[in-house]
Every structure is written in C-alpha cells, then in structure tokens.
Motif scaffolding. Structure first.
Motif, PDB file in Angstrom:
ATOM      1  N   PHE A  95     -12.376   4.668  -3.768  1.00  0.00           N
ATOM      2  CA  PHE A  95     -12.570   3.721  -2.680  1.00  0.00           C
ATOM      3  C   PHE A  95     -13.721   2.756  -2.935  1.00  0.00           C
ATOM      4  N   ARG A  96     -14.375   2.888  -4.098  1.00  0.00           N
ATOM      5  CA  ARG A  96     -15.501   2.016  -4.405  1.00  0.00           C
ATOM      6  C   ARG A  96     -15.159   0.956  -5.440  1.00  0.00           C
ATOM      7  N   LYS A  97     -13.953   1.002  -5.988  1.00  0.00           N
ATOM      8  CA  LYS A  97     -13.597   0.033  -7.025  1.00  0.00           C
ATOM      9  C   LYS A  97     -13.165  -1.290  -6.423  1.00  0.00           C
ATOM     10  N   GLY A  98     -13.029  -2.312  -7.274  1.00  0.00           N
ATOM     11  CA  GLY A  98     -12.636  -3.639  -6.828  1.00  0.00           C
ATOM     12  C   GLY A  98     -11.153  -3.742  -6.545  1.00  0.00           C
ATOM     13  N   LEU A 123      -4.500  -2.193   2.416  1.00  0.00           N
ATOM     14  CA  LEU A 123      -4.094  -1.239   3.447  1.00  0.00           C
ATOM     15  C   LEU A 123      -4.689   0.141   3.192  1.00  0.00           C
ATOM     16  N   THR A 124      -4.813   0.537   1.929  1.00  0.00           N
ATOM     17  CA  THR A 124      -5.366   1.845   1.588  1.00  0.00           C
ATOM     18  C   THR A 124      -6.817   1.969   2.043  1.00  0.00           C
ATOM     19  N   ILE A 125      -7.620   0.969   1.747  1.00  0.00           N
ATOM     20  CA  ILE A 125      -9.033   1.023   2.111  1.00  0.00           C
ATOM     21  C   ILE A 125      -9.214   0.900   3.619  1.00  0.00           C
ATOM     22  N   ARG A 126      -8.344   0.131   4.277  1.00  0.00           N
ATOM     23  CA  ARG A 126      -8.430  -0.004   5.723  1.00  0.00           C
ATOM     24  C   ARG A 126      -8.128   1.329   6.409  1.00  0.00           C
ATOM     25  N   THR A 127      -7.084   2.007   5.944  1.00  0.00           N
ATOM     26  CA  THR A 127      -6.743   3.316   6.507  1.00  0.00           C
ATOM     27  C   THR A 127      -7.872   4.310   6.290  1.00  0.00           C
ATOM     28  N   LEU A 162      -2.512   8.230   1.405  1.00  0.00           N
ATOM     29  CA  LEU A 162      -3.334   9.194   2.131  1.00  0.00           C
ATOM     30  C   LEU A 162      -2.479  10.248   2.822  1.00  0.00           C
ATOM     31  N   ASN A 163      -1.266   9.889   3.276  1.00  0.00           N
ATOM     32  CA  ASN A 163      -0.347  10.885   3.817  1.00  0.00           C
ATOM     33  C   ASN A 163       0.045  11.897   2.746  1.00  0.00           C
ATOM     34  N   SER A 164       0.082  11.460   1.499  1.00  0.00           N
ATOM     35  CA  SER A 164       0.463  12.328   0.383  1.00  0.00           C
ATOM     36  C   SER A 164      -0.724  13.052  -0.238  1.00  0.00           C
ATOM     37  N   ASN A 165      -1.893  12.937   0.375  1.00  0.00           N
ATOM     38  CA  ASN A 165      -3.123  13.614  -0.073  1.00  0.00           C
ATOM     39  C   ASN A 165      -3.668  13.075  -1.388  1.00  0.00           C
ATOM     40  N   GLY A 224       0.781  -1.228   0.000  1.00  0.00           N
ATOM     41  CA  GLY A 224       0.000   0.000   0.000  1.00  0.00           C
ATOM     42  C   GLY A 224       0.811   1.275   0.000  1.00  0.00           C
ATOM     43  N   ARG A 225       2.084   1.210  -0.360  1.00  0.00           N
ATOM     44  CA  ARG A 225       2.913   2.412  -0.441  1.00  0.00           C
ATOM     45  C   ARG A 225       2.976   2.896  -1.892  1.00  0.00           C
TER      46      ARG A 225
END
Length: 399
Positions: free
Chosen positions: A275-278, A285-289, A263-266, A76-77
């Motif tokens: 956030f709605r795609k498959g 990790l992105t969706i969890r954050t 998300l840290n990088s905006n 997720g980086r």
C-alpha cells in the motif's frame, strides 16, 4: 484474523454432486509437484520498471527475493494472483527465460529477468494482458512450455511461522502480515544465486506454507539439495487440502477473474499488496478500500457437515476445522451458484460458496454474519450456536 480463528459450519440442502476418491491428508513434511501452474518469462532491461507499473507489489531492480503479487484490472478487480521470481545474476535461468530471444537481449550478470508463476488455465490470458501493456518497453515475454520447468511446494510442519526472509533449514522469525520490505532482504536464502540449479521463495501467504521451488524439467527437490531430504512425495490434491485448511485461495477458480476484489480474497493479508508503492493498474480502488478500513466480506475456510450431525445441536463454532479423507456426504456441484445461508427461519444471506474439496472449502462470507468481528455500528449478528447451510438450484431450477 477471522479467516484463521472462525469456521463457517455448513449443512447442505438440495441435490449434490458426487465426488471422486479424495486425496489423503497432507503429510507433516511434504513435497508436491504443482502441475496446475505455468511460468511466464519477462526479460530485458525494462523488466523491473514494467512490472512495477502493472502488479500490486513493489518491484525494485536488483532484488533477488521472490514475492507474491497480483495483476488487477483498471477497476481494481483480480486478474491473476501470481508469484514472481527474480532471475538477476543466475545465468542459467536467465538463458532459460530468454529462450529464442536470448540473442537479442542482454544476458550478463546484471540482466533483468523475472519468472511469473500463474494458474495454468489462465496463463495464455495473462500473457495476452502483458503483451497488450508492453508498448515500447524493452522486454521480451514468452510462456514457458510445461516441461521446461516444474513448480513445487515443499514444507515441514515444524515451521509454524513463515518468515519473509530466511533459509528452508532455519526460518527467521519475521511476523506474518508485515511488509516484505521490513524483512532483512540481504539475509537468508537467495532465490537467484548465480550457480543455483533451482529458484525458491518463501510462501508467506499463511503460517507454515513452506517454500515454492522452480526446478529444471523432470527434477525432484531431493536431487538438488540436502535441505529437501526427508520430504514425503504427495499429490496436488493433498497440497490443496493443506492450503484450504489455512484459508488460502489460489488461482482463478477461487479468485474469479474480473470479478473478485483483492481485499475480499485476502490478498492484503497474504502479502500481495504494497500500500506504500506508487501507481499501478488497479491501485485507486484498492488503496481507497484499504483506507476506509471496512472490508465486509472475506474468503474463509469452511467445513461441511451432514444435516444429521449431532454436533450441530450445541455450539457448532467449537468444532475444529479438520479434513476428512473418508467423507462420503453431499458436496455442492462445481458449476452452480451456491449460497451460504444462516440455518434458521430467517435464512440470513451469509455469503457465497466458492470452491470445495470433500468436506472442506472456501466461501466468501459476510463477516458480521459469520464471525464475531464488529465492522460497523450495527455490530455482529453472529452467535456461537449459529450454523449455516448451503443452498443451490437443481437442474430443474428448483432450490
């Protein structure tokens, strides 16, 4: 959003780097050739399906609207932040993208093809990443030569809000931050008109960022359309100033490869993540954050002041974020780890300096230290009278 309404006021300590002549302030209406960007062509019947599984934004076959997105690692980086330009229906650009593979691939009006705009210094690495995941996908991938097409940024200061759909001449009022799929995707300018000599998309990362253009080699925007007349030619440096004033990071000098989180990088605020795609690489990790609702650090625009600046004595947060083309003060060395510390006896760690240009820069800031945002039960530690200092180690290892 805090990145637009609060500025980290920074003072400096230790030895600093000397900086060359600074670029002039960006003009109200301008056109800048972005020589630090390269293009990767992905062409073939599986192009849309392939991209859908490897980037953070939604890709739908047949779409003609360009968009902003990111390639992520499995953890997720951020690998690369990119712009994606669909080529559907534009035979000239499809042929340009296919290159030597044109004879082996479909080049009709319904052919699938995309150009991916990326940081030039990272283009070869991204090409290798794409080829590693290609497997049996029916696509051809190649890195365009630097002189095959040029990347431009064009803007008019009167366009205060950047929509997700609309023409350069009259922008529609789609709220910034909404999903690009909520906009009317059939209206406005088409980035892939069959006879268009250029490709375009609306740069929706922040209000007023204008348009991105892809032009044939050695072509100037004014030579293609009356919509681009009256724009003042400006430099990549002036474009960078304009971007930093809006808190927009770009490229892997500002979003470190394999280290920065989206998300840290905006990237969520700039419309790069759907956030709605498959499923896609790095989604978990992105969706969890995102669903935890807590992002403690964000990239914020900053301004550097000298220690002797009298304005720091009273409410430094009220000083506007402005670029000084004549700034001759100290700046952090580009090759050092630079800490952002609260400028008091406790020297509370407030974040990390990422990159700067003259008296401007971007820093990864702890929001509850640098802004009045309340993210946890502890609340914010920020006060209007706070200012911050930059600190790094010199060549001898001393701070």
């Amino acid at each position: 959003e805090a990145r637009r309404t609060h500025t980290t006021n920074t003072t400096t300590t230790s030895s600093s780097s000397t900086h060359p002549t600074l670029p002039p302030p960006p003009p109200p209406s301008g056109a800048a050739h972005l020589a630090n960007r390269r293009l990767i062509a992905i062409h073939g019947q599986d192009a849309a399906k392939f991209l859908q599984g490897i980037i953070s934004n939604n890709v739908r076959a047949g779409d003609t609207k360009g968009f902003y997105a990111a390639f992520l690692t499995a953890q997720g980086r951020v690998l690369n932040d990119v712009f994606v330009y669909p080529l559907a229906g534009n035979k000239a650009w499809l042929a340009r993208a296919a290159g030597e593979a044109q004879a082996q691939l479909q080049t009709g009006a319904d052919a699938a093809g995309y150009l991916v705009e990326v940081d030039a210094a990272e283009a070869a690495s991204l090409l290798q990443h794409i080829r590693r995941h290609k497997l049996r996908a029916k696509i051809a991938v190649r890195l365009l030569e630097a002189d095959e097409a040029g990347v431009w940024s064009v803007w008019r200061e009167s366009e205060k809000w950047t929509p997700y759909a609309g023409s350069f001449e009259s922008a529609a009022a789609t709220p910034h931050g909404s999903s690009r799929h909520e906009a009317d995707r059939s209206s406005g300018s088409n980035s892939s008109d069959a006879d268009s000599p250029y490709l375009s998309l609306i740069d929706a990362r922040a209000p007023g960022m204008g348009h991105r253009l892809l032009l044939p080699r050695s072509t100037h925007p004014s030579a293609l359309s009356a919509a681009f007349s009256g724009l003042e030619d400006t430099s990549l440096g002036s474009y960078t100033v304009r971007r930093m004033l809006r808190g927009v990071a770009e490229g892997q000098a500002e979003m470190q490869r394999d280290a920065a989180f989206p998300l840290n990088s905006n990237l969520d605020a700039m419309g790069a993540v759907d956030f709605r795609k498959g499923c896609y690489i790095g989604q978990e990790l992105t969706i969890r954050t995102h669903h935890t609702g807590v992002v403690r650090k964000r990239l914020l625009p900053c301004r550097i002041y000298a220690l002797a600046d009298a304005r720091l004595a009273d409410r430094p947060a009220d000083i506007p974020l402005e670029y000084d083309a004549g700034y001759a003060g100290p700046t952090p060395p580009p090759d050092r780890d630079v800490a952002v510390l609260r400028n008091d006896r406790k020297a509370k760690n407030a974040g990390k300096w990422i990159r700067g240009l003259g008296n401007l820069g971007l820093a990864l800031c702890r929001l509850e230290v640098c802004t009045d945002l309340k993210l946890t039960g502890e609340g914010t530690m920020w006060r209007p009278e706070h200012n911050f200092r930059l600190e790094w180690k010199g060549e001898d290892g001393a701070a």
